[in-house]
Design an enzyme around this catalytic site. Structure first.
Site, short mmCIF file in Angstrom:
data_model
loop_
_atom_site.label_atom_id
_atom_site.label_comp_id
_atom_site.label_asym_id
_atom_site.label_seq_id
_atom_site.Cartn_x
_atom_site.Cartn_y
_atom_site.Cartn_z
N GLU A 199 83.94 -76.61 -63.03
CA GLU A 199 84.96 -77.06 -63.98
C GLU A 199 85.88 -75.93 -64.44
O GLU A 199 86.57 -76.05 -65.44
CB GLU A 199 84.29 -77.77 -65.16
CG GLU A 199 83.48 -78.96 -64.66
CD GLU A 199 82.85 -79.80 -65.75
OE1 GLU A 199 82.92 -79.40 -66.92
OE2 GLU A 199 82.30 -80.87 -65.42
N LYS A 236 83.70 -91.83 -70.13
CA LYS A 236 84.03 -91.51 -68.74
C LYS A 236 84.30 -92.81 -68.02
O LYS A 236 83.40 -93.63 -67.87
CB LYS A 236 82.84 -90.80 -68.07
CG LYS A 236 82.58 -89.39 -68.57
CD LYS A 236 81.31 -88.84 -67.95
CE LYS A 236 81.14 -87.36 -68.24
NZ LYS A 236 79.78 -86.90 -67.89
#
Length: 395
Positions: A188, A321
């Site tokens: 990430e 999400k």
């Protein structure tokens, strides 16, 4: 790719590394001779051969998001979207949402706000994941994400600048202490220095924040992803080493460790502090701390799991999400359910992201006020932050 009279609307669906066991099913081919079994030709075939013809024949307008999503859910018929795959359904759902905005002649974030019944929109505080551990990194660190949140910024533009400056200060701090190869980045975009002690990561952050001169404007968030190192009712903070049950710690010991972090560092948010089924530990912890406790693997953006967590008072913030639940309509439902119960909501990317920027518009339209989409590094992360910058300029 979805074509309407207004043009082409394209969506891409992300994938997670540390997935919760209660997530909607991401359909993979499991043909080991192609893409190590990770191919998605089955999901693609479901879109092209089943979903597309059905939507075209029903002639529903793309502005009718809920109708279209419901139709796909009915056709799939399973509890966890295992027939078509959440990746197939969500891809269509996201593309439809983009097409719906164009059909109405409004920006995507406005269309999402309309769908959610929000008259106003709000820009979020970004949570930059600048130190990576857990299943996202090849180091010994057990806890998955250490984030900086520039809550003192006056604008999103300023928050980006603060984040970038702290990130580069952190790079120098790590380089000085651990050498140049310690500044390689994880999935990430955060750094993944080879440290074992989670406290050491917080120390590095504190140091970088001070060096950048922002100690009054930044707080720290963590994503522990504790389900990844849950072992027989206990937790293994050295889970990437050969197994040794003698070092496992109890949920209470782990909770005490978190409390020491909160006491000694500006930690205001902890995500997935315990395993996705360790409800008792969640409940006890949330009742005993005055910080944001975020459910991700616990709640998997699923209204049923959220309702249970609300009843149990297991956490006080939802991680949203879109690919955990698999449609835009259900994502909005999950968000509203959490917000109506007084929870916070943080919109999130996945570790296996794409260049799609849908979640940037989503967080603005849903007014959640928080987004985590990685470090200010790697273009699939920056794409989202840049889109929010553009939205801010527009507003």
């Amino acid at each position: 790719d979805l074509y309407t009279s207004k043009g082409l609307f394209r969506a891409a669906v992300p994938s997670g590394a540390s997935t919760g066991i209660y997530e909607a099913l991401e359909l993979r081919d499991n043909d080991k001779t192609r893409f190590m079994g990770k191919g998605v030709s089955k999901a693609v075939a479901h879109v092209n051969k089943t979903i597309a013809p059905a939507l075209i024949s029903k002639n529903i307008s793309v502005v009718e998001q809920e109708k279209i999503d419901r139709l796909m859910l009915e056709m799939d018929g399973s509890e966890n979207k295992s027939k078509f795959g959440a990746n197939a359904i969500l891809g269509v759902s996201l593309a439809v949402c983009k097409a719906g905005a164009a059909e109405k002649g409004v920006p995507l974030y406005r269309h999402i706000a309309d769908l959610a019944g929000n008259p106003e929109v709000i820009l979020p505080v970004p949570a930059f994941n600048v130190i990576n551990g857990g299943s996202h990194a090849g180091n010994k660190l057990a806890m998955q994400e250490f984030m900086i949140l520039p809550v003192g910024a006056e604008s999103f533009k300023e928050a980006m600048r603060i984040g970038a400056e702290v990130y580069h200060n952190l790079k120098n701090v790590i380089k000085e202490k651990y050498g140049k190869d310690a500044t390689n980045v994880g999935d990430e975009g955060g750094f993944a220095p080879n440290i074992l002690e989670n406290k050491e990561a917080l120390e590095l952050l504190k140091n970088a924040i001070n060096k950048a001169g922002y100690s009054d404007k930044i707080v720290i968030g963590m994503d522990v992803a504790a389900s990844e190192f849950y072992r027989d009712g206990k937790y293994d903070l050295d889970f990437k080493s050969p197994d040794d049950p003698s070092r496992y710690i109890t949920p209470d010991q782990l909770a005490d460790l978190y409390k020491s972090f909160v006491k000694n560092y500006p930690v205001v948010s902890i995500e997935d502090p315990f395993d996705q089924d360790d409800w008792a530990a969640w409940k006890k912890f949330t009742a005993s701390v005055g910080i944001q406790v975020v459910g991700d693997d616990l709640t998997v953006t699923n209204p049923k799991r959220i309702a249970k967590a609300v009843d149990d008072k297991a956490c006080n913030c939802l991680l949203l999400k879109v690919n955990q639940i698999g449609s835009v309509t259900e994502s909005l439902q999950a968000c509203k359910l959490a917000q109506s119960n007084g929870w916070g909501v943080m919109v999130s990317h996945r570790s296996g992201e794409t260049e799609d920027t849908f979640i940037a518009d989503l967080v603005v339209g849903l007014c959640t006020g928080q987004i985590k989409t990685g470090a200010p590094c790697r273009s699939e992360r920056l794409a989202k932050y840049n889109q929010i910058l553009r939205i801010e300029e527009e507003l």
